[in-house]
Design a protein around this motif. Sequence first.
Motif, PDB file in Angstrom:
ATOM      1  N   THR A  36       0.803  -1.224   0.000  1.00 46.45           N
ATOM      2  CA  THR A  36       0.000   0.000   0.000  1.00 46.45           C
ATOM      3  C   THR A  36       0.838   1.276   0.000  1.00 46.45           C
ATOM      4  O   THR A  36       1.884   1.339   0.641  1.00 46.45           O
ATOM      5  CB  THR A  36      -0.865  -0.008   1.271  1.00 46.45           C
ATOM      6  OG1 THR A  36      -1.640  -1.201   1.260  1.00 46.45           O
ATOM      7  CG2 THR A  36      -1.777   1.196   1.327  1.00 46.45           C
ATOM      8  N   ASP A  37       0.346   2.293  -0.700  1.00 49.01           N
ATOM      9  CA  ASP A  37       0.866   3.652  -0.559  1.00 49.01           C
ATOM     10  C   ASP A  37      -0.286   4.559  -0.141  1.00 49.01           C
ATOM     11  O   ASP A  37      -1.329   4.571  -0.784  1.00 49.01           O
ATOM     12  CB  ASP A  37       1.449   4.152  -1.885  1.00 49.01           C
ATOM     13  CG  ASP A  37       2.659   3.340  -2.300  1.00 49.01           C
ATOM     14  OD1 ASP A  37       3.678   3.458  -1.609  1.00 49.01           O
ATOM     15  OD2 ASP A  37       2.566   2.579  -3.285  1.00 49.01           O
ATOM     16  N   GLU A  38      -0.064   5.302   0.916  1.00 48.64           N
ATOM     17  CA  GLU A  38      -1.097   6.225   1.383  1.00 48.64           C
ATOM     18  C   GLU A  38      -0.701   7.660   1.071  1.00 48.64           C
ATOM     19  O   GLU A  38       0.478   7.988   1.082  1.00 48.64           O
ATOM     20  CB  GLU A  38      -1.292   6.079   2.896  1.00 48.64           C
ATOM     21  CG  GLU A  38      -1.913   4.747   3.279  1.00 48.64           C
ATOM     22  CD  GLU A  38      -2.093   4.665   4.781  1.00 48.64           C
ATOM     23  OE1 GLU A  38      -3.228   4.856   5.247  1.00 48.64           O
ATOM     24  OE2 GLU A  38      -1.086   4.433   5.473  1.00 48.64           O
ATOM     25  N   ASN A  39      -1.672   8.477   0.855  1.00 48.01           N
ATOM     26  CA  ASN A  39      -1.457   9.870   0.444  1.00 48.01           C
ATOM     27  C   ASN A  39      -0.441   9.951  -0.692  1.00 48.01           C
ATOM     28  O   ASN A  39       0.486  10.760  -0.635  1.00 48.01           O
ATOM     29  CB  ASN A  39      -0.953  10.739   1.604  1.00 48.01           C
ATOM     30  CG  ASN A  39      -1.811  10.603   2.825  1.00 48.01           C
ATOM     31  OD1 ASN A  39      -3.027  10.462   2.712  1.00 48.01           O
ATOM     32  ND2 ASN A  39      -1.191  10.612   3.987  1.00 48.01           N
ATOM     33  N   PRO A  40      -0.604   9.122  -1.705  1.00 50.26           N
ATOM     34  CA  PRO A  40       0.440   9.072  -2.720  1.00 50.26           C
ATOM     35  C   PRO A  40       0.663  10.408  -3.414  1.00 50.26           C
ATOM     36  O   PRO A  40       1.748  10.668  -3.901  1.00 50.26           O
ATOM     37  CB  PRO A  40      -0.059   8.016  -3.706  1.00 50.26           C
ATOM     38  CG  PRO A  40      -1.526   7.941  -3.488  1.00 50.26           C
ATOM     39  CD  PRO A  40      -1.744   8.243  -2.042  1.00 50.26           C
ATOM     40  N   TYR A  41      -0.363  11.236  -3.449  1.00 50.98           N
ATOM     41  CA  TYR A  41      -0.217  12.535  -4.129  1.00 50.98           C
ATOM     42  C   TYR A  41      -0.554  13.680  -3.188  1.00 50.98           C
ATOM     43  O   TYR A  41      -0.846  14.780  -3.622  1.00 50.98           O
ATOM     44  CB  TYR A  41      -1.115  12.570  -5.375  1.00 50.98           C
ATOM     45  CG  TYR A  41      -0.854  11.370  -6.261  1.00 50.98           C
ATOM     46  CD1 TYR A  41       0.355  11.267  -6.952  1.00 50.98           C
ATOM     47  CD2 TYR A  41      -1.765  10.320  -6.360  1.00 50.98           C
ATOM     48  CE1 TYR A  41       0.642  10.158  -7.716  1.00 50.98           C
ATOM     49  CE2 TYR A  41      -1.485   9.202  -7.133  1.00 50.98           C
ATOM     50  CZ  TYR A  41      -0.283   9.126  -7.802  1.00 50.98           C
ATOM     51  OH  TYR A  41       0.020   8.028  -8.566  1.00 50.98           O
ATOM     52  N   GLY A  42      -0.530  13.383  -1.897  1.00 55.48           N
ATOM     53  CA  GLY A  42      -0.926  14.406  -0.936  1.00 55.48           C
ATOM     54  C   GLY A  42       0.170  14.690   0.070  1.00 55.48           C
ATOM     55  O   GLY A  42       1.345  14.457  -0.172  1.00 55.48           O
ATOM     56  N   LYS A  43      -0.269  15.199   1.199  1.00 51.41           N
ATOM     57  CA  LYS A  43       0.679  15.557   2.246  1.00 51.41           C
ATOM     58  C   LYS A  43       1.226  14.292   2.913  1.00 51.41           C
ATOM     59  O   LYS A  43       0.489  13.342   3.138  1.00 51.41           O
ATOM     60  CB  LYS A  43      -0.052  16.417   3.279  1.00 51.41           C
ATOM     61  CG  LYS A  43       0.856  17.025   4.304  1.00 51.41           C
ATOM     62  CD  LYS A  43       0.073  17.917   5.256  1.00 51.41           C
ATOM     63  CE  LYS A  43       1.037  18.525   6.253  1.00 51.41           C
ATOM     64  NZ  LYS A  43       0.383  19.494   7.112  1.00 51.41           N
ATOM     65  N   ASP A  44       2.474  14.299   3.235  1.00 53.09           N
ATOM     66  CA  ASP A  44       3.135  13.199   3.930  1.00 53.09           C
ATOM     67  C   ASP A  44       2.849  11.834   3.306  1.00 53.09           C
ATOM     68  O   ASP A  44       2.264  10.949   3.945  1.00 53.09           O
ATOM     69  CB  ASP A  44       2.725  13.171   5.413  1.00 53.09           C
ATOM     70  CG  ASP A  44       3.186  14.411   6.141  1.00 53.09           C
ATOM     71  OD1 ASP A  44       4.154  15.052   5.666  1.00 53.09           O
ATOM     72  OD2 ASP A  44       2.590  14.745   7.181  1.00 53.09           O
ATOM     73  N   PRO A  45       3.255  11.635   2.082  1.00 51.69           N
ATOM     74  CA  PRO A  45       3.038  10.327   1.453  1.00 51.69           C
ATOM     75  C   PRO A  45       3.804   9.238   2.207  1.00 51.69           C
ATOM     76  O   PRO A  45       4.910   9.477   2.689  1.00 51.69           O
ATOM     77  CB  PRO A  45       3.620  10.516   0.045  1.00 51.69           C
ATOM     78  CG  PRO A  45       4.633  11.600   0.198  1.00 51.69           C
ATOM     79  CD  PRO A  45       4.079  12.523   1.248  1.00 51.69           C
ATOM     80  N   THR A  46       3.194   8.088   2.307  1.00 54.90           N
ATOM     81  CA  THR A  46       3.837   7.020   3.067  1.00 54.90           C
ATOM     82  C   THR A  46       3.385   5.690   2.492  1.00 54.90           C
ATOM     83  O   THR A  46       2.267   5.573   1.986  1.00 54.90           O
ATOM     84  CB  THR A  46       3.474   7.124   4.568  1.00 54.90           C
ATOM     85  OG1 THR A  46       3.976   5.982   5.242  1.00 54.90           O
ATOM     86  CG2 THR A  46       1.973   7.212   4.776  1.00 54.90           C
ATOM     87  N   GLY A  47       4.257   4.729   2.527  1.00 56.38           N
ATOM     88  CA  GLY A  47       3.885   3.452   1.952  1.00 56.38           C
ATOM     89  C   GLY A  47       4.720   2.329   2.512  1.00 56.38           C
ATOM     90  O   GLY A  47       5.660   2.537   3.271  1.00 56.38           O
ATOM     91  N   PHE A  49       7.409  -0.298   2.252  1.00 57.04           N
ATOM     92  CA  PHE A  49       8.648  -0.627   1.534  1.00 57.04           C
ATOM     93  C   PHE A  49       9.398  -1.644   2.379  1.00 57.04           C
ATOM     94  O   PHE A  49       9.391  -1.554   3.603  1.00 57.04           O
ATOM     95  CB  PHE A  49       9.524   0.612   1.347  1.00 57.04           C
ATOM     96  CG  PHE A  49       9.063   1.542   0.257  1.00 57.04           C
ATOM     97  CD1 PHE A  49       9.676   1.536  -0.975  1.00 57.04           C
ATOM     98  CD2 PHE A  49       8.031   2.435   0.474  1.00 57.04           C
ATOM     99  CE1 PHE A  49       9.266   2.397  -1.989  1.00 57.04           C
ATOM    100  CE2 PHE A  49       7.602   3.303  -0.524  1.00 57.04           C
ATOM    101  CZ  PHE A  49       8.228   3.281  -1.760  1.00 57.04           C
ATOM    102  N   GLU A 125      -0.765  -1.011   5.706  1.00 57.05           N
ATOM    103  CA  GLU A 125      -1.842  -0.281   6.381  1.00 57.05           C
ATOM    104  C   GLU A 125      -3.221  -0.560   5.796  1.00 57.05           C
ATOM    105  O   GLU A 125      -4.217  -0.193   6.398  1.00 57.05           O
ATOM    106  CB  GLU A 125      -1.572   1.222   6.379  1.00 57.05           C
ATOM    107  CG  GLU A 125      -0.299   1.624   7.142  1.00 57.05           C
ATOM    108  CD  GLU A 125      -0.438   1.542   8.665  1.00 57.05           C
ATOM    109  OE1 GLU A 125      -1.488   1.071   9.151  1.00 57.05           O
ATOM    110  OE2 GLU A 125       0.523   1.929   9.364  1.00 57.05           O
ATOM    111  N   THR A 126      -3.307  -1.194   4.658  1.00 52.92           N
ATOM    112  CA  THR A 126      -4.652  -1.566   4.210  1.00 52.92           C
ATOM    113  C   THR A 126      -4.922  -3.056   4.375  1.00 52.92           C
ATOM    114  O   THR A 126      -6.021  -3.438   4.725  1.00 52.92           O
ATOM    115  CB  THR A 126      -4.931  -1.170   2.742  1.00 52.92           C
ATOM    116  OG1 THR A 126      -3.871  -1.662   1.943  1.00 52.92           O
ATOM    117  CG2 THR A 126      -5.000   0.324   2.582  1.00 52.92           C
TER     118      THR A 126
END
Lengths: 243, 325, 966
Positions: A36-47, A49, A125-126
């Motif tokens: 999963t990648d969260e907020n991929p195009y927003g603030k504080d992207p996180t995923g 790895f 996270e998902t």
Amino acid sequence: MTQLALVIDLNVCVGCHACVTSCKEWNTSGSAGFMTDENPYGKDPTGTFFNRVQTYEVGEFPSTETLHFPKSCLHCEDPPCVPVCPTGASYKRKEDGIVLVDYDKCIGCRYCSWACPYGVREIDETQKVMKKCTLCVDRIYDESLPESERKPACVLACPTNARLFGDVHDSESEVSVTIREEGGYQLMPEWGTKPANHYLPRRKTRMHIHEDELQRADNPLKKEQRGPSAPVSEPTLDDSTSW
Amino acid sequence: MHPAFSVIFLTTLIGVGQGMFLALFTGQSYSAVELLPMQDSHNFYGNGAIIALLFLIGGLIASFFHLGRPERAWRAASQWRTSWLSREVIVLPILMFFVFVYGVMHYFDLDATLFTADTGAQLELSLVIATFGMIATFALFICTGMIYACLKFLQEWASPLTVINYTLFGTASGFMLATAFANHSAPELMRFYGIWTTIITLAALATRVASLIRNSRLKAKSTLQTALGVRHNRIQQKSMGFMGGSVNTRDFFHHASLVVFKSIKWIFLVLVFPLPLLLLWIGMNDSNTNMLLAAFVVQYVGLIAERWFFFAQANHPQNLYYQTV
Amino acid sequence: MSVVHDPLKAPEGRIETKNTTCYMCACRCGIRVTLRDGEVRYIQGNPDHPLNKGIICAKGASGIMKQYSPARLTKPLRRKPGTDRGDAQFEEISWDEAFSIMEERLAHLRNTDPKKFALFTGRDQMQALTGLFAKQYGTPNYAAHGGFCSVNMASGMIYTIGGSFWEFGGPDLDRAKLLVMIGTAEDHHSNPLKMSLSKFKRNGGRFISVNPVRTGYSAIADEWVPIKPGTDGALFLAIIHELIRTGLYDRDFLVQYSNAAELVSTDEQSDDFGLFVRTDIARDPDCFDPQDRVWWDRTTDKAVHARTESSDPYLLGEFVTADGRKVKPAFQLLKERVDNYTPEWASEVTGIPVETIKRLAYEMGITARDEKIELPIAWTDVWGKDHETITGNPVSFHAMRGLAAHSNGFQTIRALSILMSILGTIDRPGGFRHKAPFPRPIPPCAKTPKSPDDVKPNTPLNGMPLGWPAHPNDLFVDDKGEPVRIDKAFSWEFPLAAHGMMQNAITNAWRQDPYPIDTMLIFMANMAWNSTMNTVGVREMLNDKDENGEYKIPFLIVCDAFQSEMVAYADLVLPDTTYLERHDVISMLDRPISEYDGPVDSVRIPVVPPKGECKPFQDVLVELGSRLKLPAFTREDGSRKYRDYPDFITNFETEPGSGIGFLAGWRGKGGEKFLKGEPNPNQWEMYEKNNCVFHYEMPKSYQYMRNWNRGYLNWAQEHRMLRYAEPINIHIYSEILMNFRLAAQGKLDSKQPPNHLRKRIETYFDPLPFYYEPLESHLTDKHKYPLNAVTQRPMAMYHSWDSQNAWLRQIHTYNYLYVHPSTAQQQGIEDGKWMWVESMHGKVRCLCRYSEAVEPGTVWTWNAIGKAKGAWRLDGDANESEKGFLLNHVISEELPPHAEGEHISNSDPITGQAGWYDVRVRIYAAADDEPQMSYPQFDPMPALPGTGRTNKVIKFFAGMFQKKAG
């Protein structure tokens, strides 16, 4: 008994992050996928790895060393993350020593990540299960791949070949020889986890200049010396004597 | 470590439940040997067990919030050979079972006398059940404590004090609740519980202060030098390889300011120890159930703060790798 | 214990693998793309590719997130009437409409005044086509990104040794023992360089990095030598000084292969002052270095024709010719030039200790002298002498933009090239080696038009849009000596602007200086953001109108694959494809990917169909060329010649029957020829079957000493890589530069500079390298602005391209200004806190990061991580726009007004290379009550029609991703 592992050569790692994203691209669509990648195009992207490259500065200017430090699961020989798992989802394979998570057993309690001193486990996270480096177990035994490509994605990608892969229990393997000869070491040895992954330290090549190397008979400057060049017409003894 | 509220509530709630049950067991044991007057089975032991069970259930519910995949929680019982968490998962329902049976026996007056001594003291079946429950309770304390204490590189936790503190805090809070409950349902036991509460709370104070002192003197075994394998006195992280945060920055740091962190220590030291004891003694003197309940609530709130601090203070060695964005 | 999740089980799906060429940066690695159910599943380095041999970088491995990025443009768009440029209010139109608009406009301009159409492209890798289009259209106003990239590196070296770093040559790290890397950060030939650096280190090579900053490659150097930016020239000159002083130069190499021993007239009174003394051998009038020089023979003590068999010249001394002229060998002039460039002097300038400078010189000199390589390869030199072996002096250099992006870069790089030459390392094992089609004559033969008359309506340009002036008469100026090009390249302001000066295109077009432009077509260049200096100003220029309410630049067409900052300013937006969706050629006519051992070119072949209505820009150009009936795209009967771009590539020849096309491999009817041969209808298929790459490995005897290797030169001539099979001698002394100087002094019968530029030309066109402070520094109050500010490109991000890439942007989400703690603390700036960086042109608020790996007089940051709000389809509160920043705001495209003019570009006065790294700044802490946000901020750019949704979560699993997204 086989223990597959990575040997990471800090002497040549330039911190390019190739191992980071090649790991992600292989694994997000593989057995461990998706990642999963969260907020991929927003603030504080996180995923999620499995592998990250960090940067440290050692020493003070001008004697500073900049150290790039890739880190993923170390596949400990005595992995503290395995016995703590309440479901048996966290396990170490007998056949090759790879520490894996059984994503269908994991309850996402995060306890194994607490039990890992190295911080190399990442909860997705998902999907809400713990994930981590698999040494691309779904590549290295895949017989549909050419044999030369049956290696973890990060190893194939690494532009400086700073990641070596092999059996650290086979004393004649490339990784074992390198560990032995190049000063391979383990992270946080104080906890007795016996990480299978090893790191190779920086090694310096120096040049020593002897003073006499600057004084050579074949110095080309000698060829530039010109003989006496006073013109014939200038006065000489011949002008005033007549023996 | 990041203090997860699901775990804070799990550990504090089952602690209350365990302590409450221990209080019931203690009371009944004393009664069995006629050191205390026997209480009404239904009203006191029955209702008391229900209260203890409710706390245990509350803790269990809280624990599910910690799980990413609670539907698979049943799998967690499988690794009892190696995992303290697995053992906790096994022991908690066992304890709940005993508390339940114990409660049912009392609530519906199903108890049976197994044995009557010459002195007239009687061994009730419920007490036998309660003894098993008591064993389960302590086992659970040990499991819960060991979940944390067994992580040797979490040096703040890796100490017998962790298990002792878990045990004493659970017991103290349970006895505190029992005191209030007794004042309501069995007034003659109130002072007995009150005194034990005081003793246990003071013991907990001693062991918790001991652990605070221990932790303040801890020297981290892992350093950036051992984490990286670089022998140099001055190493500074410049990048952790990502900038928007990760599990490593979310799960292992408390993210509170130093001021908040230190305040919470003092808050719990006040809320768990002097203030509830003061309220307890006022309540005992006045036989004031509300005051005693207030003492419990204050202490429970204090325990939440204590547990927050317990997690926050634990400095995971992985944090060495995550110091600078 | 049973495992439930089988970790070895491959997910279901239809698997395909296809080869193509990467384009996540300019490196052009071969890649193998695995698809699952038509979706990109894995991009790996192609193990059978000569460039990257199976490896891939962070960017290349993240191509999936580029392919499926929501920032992709998918429809042609037109600015909504009544809205301003920059508002990014667009409506969808069809390609038919888009082509009609362009055709009408461009046809009119071509009929009337073709120079009013300007075409500027970014890092496009298709300059052969874009250049051809511009030439065919007839506009001189064409350039790619070289002017603001590294033209100094190309020209400084090409004008000296006939080759240059990166595409055209590089360090032979297989054989080198010592590598000195200077002014190279993390990029430029990145993957092959990474590969060879590692190999070099493991083989025991010694790696010294000279750089103000220690990151990336420098991190693994055995020694880091911090240097003040812009002073590299001083270091080279001091090293040359020390090498000559101690005799640590390769005399034999210099004598035979350079003009070091050739005699230069030093008689100020004589007509040929500063020029080589010549014999009366007949000169080839065209473009090349005639072999008519003389040297002073040691044995006979008189001038003889240079390279006369059995003669041995003096390199040093002063002589008087038979006709009484004073002459000196070029090397003597070099020695005199560096006499005062002592290590002590250089130490003051560079900040490097004297002892270190001397030691660097000795390490280079002694390694070159004592670690000689001898390869058992027989070869014959161009003068006919047979050699049994190839000799190498194993000292390698690599340099890039750190040297180039200064206004003294050309002379600095000349100094580096001369240093490499006196060590005897040119095209020899362990030193510098060329890559085909280099070496070229000095300078290469291509020439631009020379007068405004070469630009005519309805006529292709008479000359190449970009070229290599060899003489003042080659300049592209009018009768008054004023520029003909909009960017003023090849004018007296920037005579050797071989790559054009894109950095000035918008400013000049806006100022209508030297004339107005009507239509500007910008292809994949983010000129409203990081590909421009003075970003705020340029954004205003793009939107500026004259008194009649007309835009100063009336029509702007932007072709890009992504919603970049530049797109917001377009009147017409053309959605380009990604690299995975199109045909491309990495052509020998542009900058191929040749290896040291022979020519290599390669192609891209689509692995997935284009998204939406995306159209490859090449197809757009072929279509436009056909509609405009440009000769190269039209048959004699006026009908279109090429169906599309792949058809064009297959069948186009530079001239009818020339046999030279964009691709060198598998030419000839059956694919049996290479480099030269008639078109092969199956050429694409043959590339496809061969990993999309053509690699010809030359015989070993052709692989070295190519400037003087008869076998190679004849072979290259035969295959039409070269026109002349003549020696390409190294220009220690540059007579070309001297001719410009003589023109400026009024001593040359040639085109003459305008008077206000005479002094400038005379100063900078020095035939020998010299050090001068970068122009901007010179014009800055250094007391007020004491620091240098530079940028570097990180390895995991290519310019501004990848902020739309969900994986890469997690690595570089925003940027810090790296400052040495002592420098920051003097200003009370804390680590991790907000601060200001201010130049005389502007200021930026940014975050500070202490670093011990930066020279205390320098501050630096990663380039182009900061973004304008909403651009690249990022949320308005994305870190890139709120915490990231762009240093360009404090850099100006023009120098402050001074004696040479009001609006002189902030560029190298010789080549027009943008002086990005010349800026001087001061820093101070931001006040506590200031917004915790970078400055400047811009109004958010809305999502453009046709771009995708930006989901809060990505769960990428190839084969399922788009299905789920619907």
